[in-house]
Design a protein around this motif. Structure first.
Motif, PDB file in Angstrom:
ATOM      1  N   PHE A  91     -19.466  67.212  85.480  1.00  0.00           N
ATOM      2  CA  PHE A  91     -20.217  66.746  84.596  1.00  0.00           C
ATOM      3  C   PHE A  91     -20.388  67.200  83.175  1.00  0.00           C
ATOM      4  O   PHE A  91     -20.801  68.390  83.035  1.00  0.00           O
ATOM      5  CB  PHE A  91     -21.637  66.474  85.403  1.00  0.00           C
ATOM      6  CG  PHE A  91     -21.470  65.800  86.712  1.00  0.00           C
ATOM      7  CD1 PHE A  91     -21.683  66.322  87.860  1.00  0.00           C
ATOM      8  CD2 PHE A  91     -21.455  64.350  86.693  1.00  0.00           C
ATOM      9  CE1 PHE A  91     -21.535  65.614  89.156  1.00  0.00           C
ATOM     10  CE2 PHE A  91     -21.170  63.694  87.806  1.00  0.00           C
ATOM     11  CZ  PHE A  91     -21.378  64.228  89.138  1.00  0.00           C
ATOM     12  N   GLN A 102     -31.812  64.942  79.851  1.00  0.00           N
ATOM     13  CA  GLN A 102     -30.385  65.333  79.795  1.00  0.00           C
ATOM     14  C   GLN A 102     -29.649  64.125  80.334  1.00  0.00           C
ATOM     15  O   GLN A 102     -30.062  63.579  81.783  1.00  0.00           O
ATOM     16  CB  GLN A 102     -29.853  66.547  80.580  1.00  0.00           C
ATOM     17  CG  GLN A 102     -30.212  67.779  79.683  1.00  0.00           C
ATOM     18  CD  GLN A 102     -29.787  69.053  80.525  1.00  0.00           C
ATOM     19  OE1 GLN A 102     -28.648  69.301  81.158  1.00  0.00           O
ATOM     20  NE2 GLN A 102     -30.536  70.258  80.344  1.00  0.00           N
ATOM     21  N   TYR A 103     -28.928  63.441  79.680  1.00  0.00           N
ATOM     22  CA  TYR A 103     -28.161  62.103  80.284  1.00  0.00           C
ATOM     23  C   TYR A 103     -26.641  62.861  80.733  1.00  0.00           C
ATOM     24  O   TYR A 103     -26.025  63.280  79.884  1.00  0.00           O
ATOM     25  CB  TYR A 103     -27.963  61.264  79.265  1.00  0.00           C
ATOM     26  CG  TYR A 103     -29.426  60.746  78.781  1.00  0.00           C
ATOM     27  CD1 TYR A 103     -30.133  61.299  77.641  1.00  0.00           C
ATOM     28  CD2 TYR A 103     -29.987  59.360  79.711  1.00  0.00           C
ATOM     29  CE1 TYR A 103     -31.386  60.473  77.580  1.00  0.00           C
ATOM     30  CE2 TYR A 103     -30.937  59.100  79.274  1.00  0.00           C
ATOM     31  CZ  TYR A 103     -31.918  59.521  78.233  1.00  0.00           C
ATOM     32  OH  TYR A 103     -33.155  59.095  77.928  1.00  0.00           O
ATOM     33  N   PHE A 104     -26.295  62.403  81.829  1.00  0.00           N
ATOM     34  CA  PHE A 104     -25.050  62.910  82.436  1.00  0.00           C
ATOM     35  C   PHE A 104     -23.914  61.628  82.285  1.00  0.00           C
ATOM     36  O   PHE A 104     -24.273  60.423  82.344  1.00  0.00           O
ATOM     37  CB  PHE A 104     -25.313  62.895  83.968  1.00  0.00           C
ATOM     38  CG  PHE A 104     -25.921  64.455  84.087  1.00  0.00           C
ATOM     39  CD1 PHE A 104     -27.452  64.922  83.969  1.00  0.00           C
ATOM     40  CD2 PHE A 104     -25.065  65.534  84.578  1.00  0.00           C
ATOM     41  CE1 PHE A 104     -27.741  65.978  83.967  1.00  0.00           C
ATOM     42  CE2 PHE A 104     -25.719  66.782  84.741  1.00  0.00           C
ATOM     43  CZ  PHE A 104     -27.136  66.929  84.332  1.00  0.00           C
ATOM     44  N   GLY A 105     -22.785  62.359  82.249  1.00  0.00           N
ATOM     45  CA  GLY A 105     -21.642  61.472  82.230  1.00  0.00           C
ATOM     46  C   GLY A 105     -21.403  60.901  83.712  1.00  0.00           C
ATOM     47  O   GLY A 105     -21.871  61.614  84.538  1.00  0.00           O
ATOM     48  N   PRO A 106     -20.418  60.036  83.792  1.00  0.00           N
ATOM     49  CA  PRO A 106     -19.821  59.755  85.182  1.00  0.00           C
ATOM     50  C   PRO A 106     -19.162  60.873  85.983  1.00  0.00           C
ATOM     51  O   PRO A 106     -18.976  60.878  87.235  1.00  0.00           O
ATOM     52  CB  PRO A 106     -18.895  58.507  84.919  1.00  0.00           C
ATOM     53  CG  PRO A 106     -18.420  58.512  83.553  1.00  0.00           C
ATOM     54  CD  PRO A 106     -19.505  59.383  82.791  1.00  0.00           C
TER      55      PRO A 106
END
Lengths: 113, 114
Positions: A91, A102-106
């Motif tokens: 991630f 914190q924004y996570f990717g897929p």
């Protein structure tokens, strides 16, 4: 709504091969992170990146790993010579400031055979 | 030492019921974040609560933080089948030169039956 994107979604590779995992963080964010999650286990921190350099790394992030921000948008994780135990979901995350969300990717699911 | 331990490990409830998940941690924190993960998918951010806050709400979600007990809880009210997922707490520890990297717990697997 802005989001973190990652490519590829899945990667299968042979042991010993190099892989590059790509991430596009949210455009005005300054802090970038890589985490991994081995199947059935918890998410583990790998490395943080700020101002074009590594700011912190975990014990997992050994010499086989490297990160780069080759241009103004991409953030990459390279594994130089993959091992079976590198099989995991990787991630990417980004944040505008330290201590903010914190924004996570897929994620990229990496399978090393 | 483990930072961010959720309990229960698994929770099964009926649609419409409330679900409460707990998280404990060991060291002082700057903030605590809750995430949701559907099976094999990405992490969706739910709520961030700072160390000087005691409670936050977002829609059907309510998060509390007790820094004296080093614990947090996530309450989902009027649960729906779509809430079925794993829920993780993640802490940003107080450290010199901290860059905000998060320490995750093992998660609570919530199953909401229709």
């Amino acid at each position: 709504e802005p989001e973190v994107t990652q490519t590829p979604s899945h990667q299968v590779t042979q042991m010993g091969q190099e892989v590059i995992l790509r991430c596009v963080p949210i455009s005005n964010h300054l802090y970038f992170y890589w985490y991994r999650q081995i199947l059935g286990q918890k998410v583990e921190f790998l490395v943080s990146f700020y101002n074009n350099e590594i700011s912190e790394k975990s014990e997992i992030f050994d010499d086989q790993f490297s990160v780069e921000r080759p241009d103004g948008s991409n953030f990459t994780l390279k594994i130089r010579s993959t091992k079976l135990e590198d099989s995991a979901m990787y991630f990417c995350a980004s944040a505008g400031l330290v201590g903010e969300t914190q924004y996570f990717g897929p994620g990229t699911r990496l399978l090393v055979l | 030492s483990q930072q961010g331990e959720e309990d229960p490990q698994a929770l099964s409830i009926q649609e419409g019921e409330n679900a409460t998940m707990n998280c404990s941690y060991k060291t002082s924190i700057n903030n605590l974040q809750w995430y949701r993960q559907n099976s094999g998918r990405g992490l969706v951010h739910l709520i961030l609560i700072r160390s000087n806050e005691r409670e936050k709400h977002s829609g059907r979600l309510r998060v509390t933080l007790d820094t004296s007990k080093k614990s947090s809880s996530l309450l989902i009210t009027a649960s729906r089948a779509a809430d079925t997922a794993s829920y993780f707490c993640a802490t940003d520890r107080v450290r010199g030169g901290s860059q905000g990297n998060l320490i995750f717990g093992k998660g609570t697997k919530l199953s909401v039956k229709p």
